[in-house]
Design a protein around this motif. Structure first.
Motif, PDB file in Angstrom:
ATOM      1  N   THR A  19      32.709  26.281  47.783  1.00 30.36           N
ATOM      2  CA  THR A  19      32.389  25.347  48.878  1.00 30.36           C
ATOM      3  C   THR A  19      33.348  24.158  48.854  1.00 30.36           C
ATOM      4  OG1 THR A  19      30.069  25.949  48.540  1.00 30.36           O
ATOM      5  CG2 THR A  19      30.487  24.083  49.968  1.00 30.36           C
ATOM      6  N   LEU A  20      33.507  23.560  47.672  1.00 29.18           N
ATOM      7  CA  LEU A  20      34.354  22.372  47.557  1.00 29.18           C
ATOM      8  C   LEU A  20      35.806  22.683  47.920  1.00 29.18           C
ATOM      9  CD1 LEU A  20      34.993  19.472  46.680  1.00 29.18           C
ATOM     10  CD2 LEU A  20      35.174  20.296  44.334  1.00 29.18           C
ATOM     11  N   ASN A  21      36.357  23.735  47.324  1.00 26.23           N
ATOM     12  CA  ASN A  21      37.774  24.022  47.553  1.00 26.23           C
ATOM     13  C   ASN A  21      38.045  24.495  48.977  1.00 26.23           C
ATOM     14  OD1 ASN A  21      39.390  23.548  44.979  1.00 26.23           O
ATOM     15  ND2 ASN A  21      37.531  24.543  44.227  1.00 26.23           N
ATOM     16  N   LEU A  22      37.091  25.214  49.548  1.00 21.06           N
ATOM     17  CA  LEU A  22      37.234  25.632  50.946  1.00 21.06           C
ATOM     18  C   LEU A  22      37.229  24.410  51.863  1.00 21.06           C
ATOM     19  CD1 LEU A  22      37.324  28.007  52.951  1.00 21.06           C
ATOM     20  CD2 LEU A  22      34.835  27.985  52.963  1.00 21.06           C
ATOM     21  N   LEU A 191      34.413  39.604  52.572  1.00 20.60           N
ATOM     22  CA  LEU A 191      35.210  38.507  53.145  1.00 20.60           C
ATOM     23  C   LEU A 191      36.409  38.160  52.265  1.00 20.60           C
ATOM     24  CD1 LEU A 191      32.250  36.220  54.221  1.00 20.60           C
ATOM     25  CD2 LEU A 191      33.658  37.633  55.717  1.00 20.60           C
ATOM     26  N   GLY A 192      36.339  38.573  51.000  1.00 20.73           N
ATOM     27  CA  GLY A 192      37.468  38.280  50.122  1.00 20.73           C
ATOM     28  C   GLY A 192      37.107  38.397  48.656  1.00 20.73           C
ATOM     29  N   VAL A 193      38.161  38.595  47.866  1.00 17.98           N
ATOM     30  CA  VAL A 193      37.993  38.739  46.418  1.00 17.98           C
ATOM     31  C   VAL A 193      38.754  37.601  45.755  1.00 17.98           C
ATOM     32  CG1 VAL A 193      38.576  40.217  44.454  1.00 17.98           C
ATOM     33  CG2 VAL A 193      37.756  41.251  46.583  1.00 17.98           C
ATOM     34  N   LEU A 194      38.078  36.866  44.868  1.00 20.11           N
ATOM     35  CA  LEU A 194      38.704  35.735  44.176  1.00 20.11           C
ATOM     36  C   LEU A 194      38.806  36.057  42.690  1.00 20.11           C
ATOM     37  CD1 LEU A 194      36.641  32.889  45.900  1.00 20.11           C
ATOM     38  CD2 LEU A 194      38.990  33.586  46.436  1.00 20.11           C
ATOM     39  N   PRO A 195      39.978  35.852  42.114  1.00 23.42           N
ATOM     40  CA  PRO A 195      40.146  36.234  40.705  1.00 23.42           C
ATOM     41  C   PRO A 195      39.483  35.259  39.741  1.00 23.42           C
ATOM     42  CG  PRO A 195      42.120  35.135  41.492  1.00 23.42           C
ATOM     43  CD  PRO A 195      41.201  35.252  42.676  1.00 23.42           C
ATOM     44  N   PHE A 219      43.841  31.697  42.212  1.00 19.87           N
ATOM     45  CA  PHE A 219      42.573  31.397  42.886  1.00 19.87           C
ATOM     46  C   PHE A 219      42.836  30.704  44.225  1.00 19.87           C
ATOM     47  CE2 PHE A 219      38.976  28.725  43.960  1.00 19.87           C
ATOM     48  CZ  PHE A 219      37.893  29.575  43.781  1.00 19.87           C
ATOM     49  N   ALA A 220      43.717  29.679  44.205  1.00 20.82           N
ATOM     50  CA  ALA A 220      43.980  28.920  45.442  1.00 20.82           C
ATOM     51  C   ALA A 220      44.592  29.822  46.512  1.00 20.82           C
ATOM     52  CB  ALA A 220      44.896  27.736  45.145  1.00 20.82           C
ATOM     53  N   ARG A 221      45.496  30.708  46.082  1.00 18.72           N
ATOM     54  CA  ARG A 221      46.116  31.636  47.040  1.00 18.72           C
ATOM     55  C   ARG A 221      45.062  32.542  47.669  1.00 18.72           C
ATOM     56  NH1 ARG A 221      51.727  31.768  46.513  1.00 18.72           N
ATOM     57  NH2 ARG A 221      52.364  30.783  44.582  1.00 18.72           N
ATOM     58  N   ALA A 222      44.206  33.099  46.811  1.00 15.99           N
ATOM     59  CA  ALA A 222      43.179  34.018  47.318  1.00 15.99           C
ATOM     60  C   ALA A 222      42.189  33.271  48.215  1.00 15.99           C
ATOM     61  CB  ALA A 222      42.451  34.679  46.147  1.00 15.99           C
ATOM     62  N   LEU A 223      41.909  32.017  47.865  1.00 14.29           N
ATOM     63  CA  LEU A 223      40.952  31.243  48.668  1.00 14.29           C
ATOM     64  C   LEU A 223      41.529  30.936  50.055  1.00 14.29           C
ATOM     65  CD1 LEU A 223      38.069  30.048  48.343  1.00 14.29           C
ATOM     66  CD2 LEU A 223      39.170  27.848  48.015  1.00 14.29           C
ATOM     67  N   ARG A 224      42.856  30.769  50.133  1.00  7.57           N
ATOM     68  CA  ARG A 224      43.459  30.523  51.453  1.00  7.57           C
ATOM     69  C   ARG A 224      43.262  31.732  52.369  1.00  7.57           C
ATOM     70  NH1 ARG A 224      46.935  27.029  48.688  1.00  7.57           N
ATOM     71  NH2 ARG A 224      48.273  28.718  48.014  1.00  7.57           N
ATOM     72  N   SER A 225      43.421  32.953  51.817  1.00  9.30           N
ATOM     73  CA  SER A 225      43.172  34.150  52.653  1.00  9.30           C
ATOM     74  C   SER A 225      41.704  34.206  53.044  1.00  9.30           C
ATOM     75  CB  SER A 225      43.472  35.447  51.920  1.00  9.30           C
ATOM     76  OG  SER A 225      44.640  35.359  51.223  1.00  9.30           O
ATOM     77  N   LEU A 226      40.848  33.891  52.075  1.00  4.99           N
ATOM     78  CA  LEU A 226      39.404  33.918  52.349  1.00  4.99           C
ATOM     79  C   LEU A 226      39.052  32.918  53.449  1.00  4.99           C
ATOM     80  CD1 LEU A 226      36.518  34.823  51.262  1.00  4.99           C
ATOM     81  CD2 LEU A 226      36.563  32.686  50.033  1.00  4.99           C
ATOM     82  N   ALA A 227      39.655  31.730  53.386  1.00  4.97           N
ATOM     83  CA  ALA A 227      39.373  30.682  54.373  1.00  4.97           C
ATOM     84  C   ALA A 227      39.736  31.168  55.771  1.00  4.97           C
ATOM     85  CB  ALA A 227      40.150  29.419  54.025  1.00  4.97           C
ATOM     86  N   THR A 228      40.880  31.839  55.870  1.00  2.00           N
ATOM     87  CA  THR A 228      41.305  32.348  57.175  1.00  2.00           C
ATOM     88  C   THR A 228      40.351  33.452  57.639  1.00  2.00           C
ATOM     89  OG1 THR A 228      43.565  31.799  56.634  1.00  2.00           O
ATOM     90  CG2 THR A 228      43.264  33.375  58.424  1.00  2.00           C
ATOM     91  N   GLN A 229      39.937  34.286  56.697  1.00  2.00           N
ATOM     92  CA  GLN A 229      39.020  35.383  57.017  1.00  2.00           C
ATOM     93  C   GLN A 229      37.673  34.838  57.531  1.00  2.00           C
ATOM     94  OE1 GLN A 229      39.611  38.729  56.735  1.00  2.00           O
ATOM     95  NE2 GLN A 229      37.527  39.182  57.404  1.00  2.00           N
TER      96      GLN A 229
END
Ligand SMILES: Nc1ncnc2c1ncn2[C@@H]1O[C@H](COP(=O)(O)OP(=O)(O)OP(=O)(O)O)[C@@H](O)[C@H]1O
Ligand SMILES: [Mg+2]
Length: 259
Positions: A19-22, A191-195, A219-229
Motif C-alpha cells: 500500500t505504502l510503496n504503491l 495482478l502481479g508477482v512481487l519477489p 521489488f520496486a521494478r515489479a511493483l511498477r508493473s503491478l501499479a500499471t496493471q
C-alpha cells in the motif's frame, strides 16, 4: 475518484508495504493519493515512514471526534495519509463511520488506498467494505491461501468487488504455490508477482520506503508493473544514479570540451 483496499486475512504478508510503496509510485506519477491506515490497533504506515507526530488519527475519526479531512498528513513524494493511532486506543470506535469517511476522500483524491488489518474482525470488515474494490495479498504458502479464501468469502458476501490477487515474497522455489494455481483456486486475476527482496527489509529497518531508497530493486521494478496493471497509470522509470566511473568520464569530457 476511486478506493482500493489491500487485504489478506493472514498477517505479515506485505499489505502495508505494498500500500505504502504503491501510493508513492502513484504520487510520483502525478496522482493525488491518500492512504488510510485502517489498522486501528497496530498502526503501520506512520512507523514505516518514521513519523509519529500525528495528533489526529483515524481512531479520532471513528470516535467521531474529528472528520477525516482533519486527519490527513503529508508523507514522502507528496503522498498523503491518514494514520492510525500509535497508542492502540481501540475503545468506542464506531466502524460504520469508515465508509462515509472514505467516500469523502474519494471526492478529493484520485486514489484512496486502504491498508487493511489482518484477521476477519470488525476492523477488517469495516476496511474491506469501505472501499470500491479489493486486492487480495497472498504469499506462496498454504496458510496464506487458506486465509485469503476466508477474506474472499467475506468480501463476496458483502458485495465487495475483488480486482484480483498479488502474490508477494516469491522466492521462485519449486514447492511455492504458483500464480496459475491461485487463479484456478480463487478464480481471480493475477495482478502481479512481487519477489522476496532483501532491499524491502533493509528499507523497512531504516523507515524509508523501498521505492524511494532502492528504486532499481527487483521489488520496486515489479511493483511498477503491478501499479500499471492495477491502475492503468504509467509509472516513472527510476532516475539511475551516475556511477563513480561515469562521473570521472563526464569530468574529463567537460575538461577537454568533448561532447
Ligand atoms: N517482497 C518482500 N520481500 C521482503 N520482505 C518483505 C516483502 N514484503 C514485505 N516484506 C517485509 O515483511 C514484513 C511484513 O510486511 P508488512 O508489514 O507490509 O505486512 P502486513 O501484511 O501489512 O502485516 P500486518 O498484517 O501485520 O499488518 C515487513 O518487515 C516487510 O518489510
Ligand atoms: Mg500492515
Amino acid at each position: 475518484m476511486t478506493s482500493l483496499v489491500f487485504a489478506s486475512g493472514k498477517g505479515g504478508v506485505g499489505k502495508s508495504t505494498i500500500t505504502l510503496n504503491l501510493s508513492l509510485l502513484l504520487a510520483q506519477a502525478g496522482k493525488k493519493v491518500v492512504i488510510v491506515d485502517a489498522d486501528v490497533q497496530m498502526a503501520n504506515i506512520g512507523l514505516m515512514i518514521g513519523v509519529d507526530k500525528t495528533p489526529i488519527s483515524l481512531n479520532n475519526v471513528l470516535r467521531e471526534e474529528n472528520v477525516i479531512t482533519e486527519a490527513v498528513y503529508e508523507g514522502p513524494a507528496g503522498m498523503k495519509y491518514v494514520p492510525a493511532s500509535i497508542s492502540a486506543e481501540s475503545d468506542n470506535l464506531n466502524y460504520s463511520v469508515l465508509k462515509k469517511a472514505v467516500k469523502r476522500l474519494e471526492e478529493i483524491y484520485d486514489y484512496v488506498l486502504i491498508d487493511c488489518p489482518p484477521g476477519l474482525g470488525p476492523d477488517a470488515l469495516a476496511a474491506i467494505t469501505s472501499a470500491k474494490e479489493m486486492v487480495l495479498v497472498i504469499t506462496p504458502e498454504p496458510i496464506s491461501l487458506a486465509d485469503a479464501l476466508k477474506v474472499q468469502i467475506l468480501a463476496e458476501k458483502n458485495n465487495v468487488k475483488i480486482n484480483g490477487f498479488v502474490l508477494n515474497m516469491v522466492l521462485g522455489e519449486k514447492n511455492e504455490i504458483k500464480p496459475r494455481e491461485l487463479e484456478t483456486i480463487l478464480k481471480l486475476k493475477n495482478l502481479g508477482v512481487l519477489p522476496e527482496d532483501l532491499e524491502v527489509r533493509r528499507a523497512s529497518a531504516l523507515q524509508k520506503p523501498v521505492v524511494l531508497s532502492a528504486p532499481s530493486s527487483n521489488f520496486a521494478r515489479a511493483l511498477r508493473s503491478l501499479a500499471t496493471q492495477i491502475t492503468g497509470e504509467q509509472m516513472q522509470a527510476p532516475t539511475e544514479k551516475r556511477g563513480f566511473l561515469a562521473g570521472i568520464v563526464g569530468f574529463f569530457k567537460n575538461l577537454f570540451g568533448k561532447k
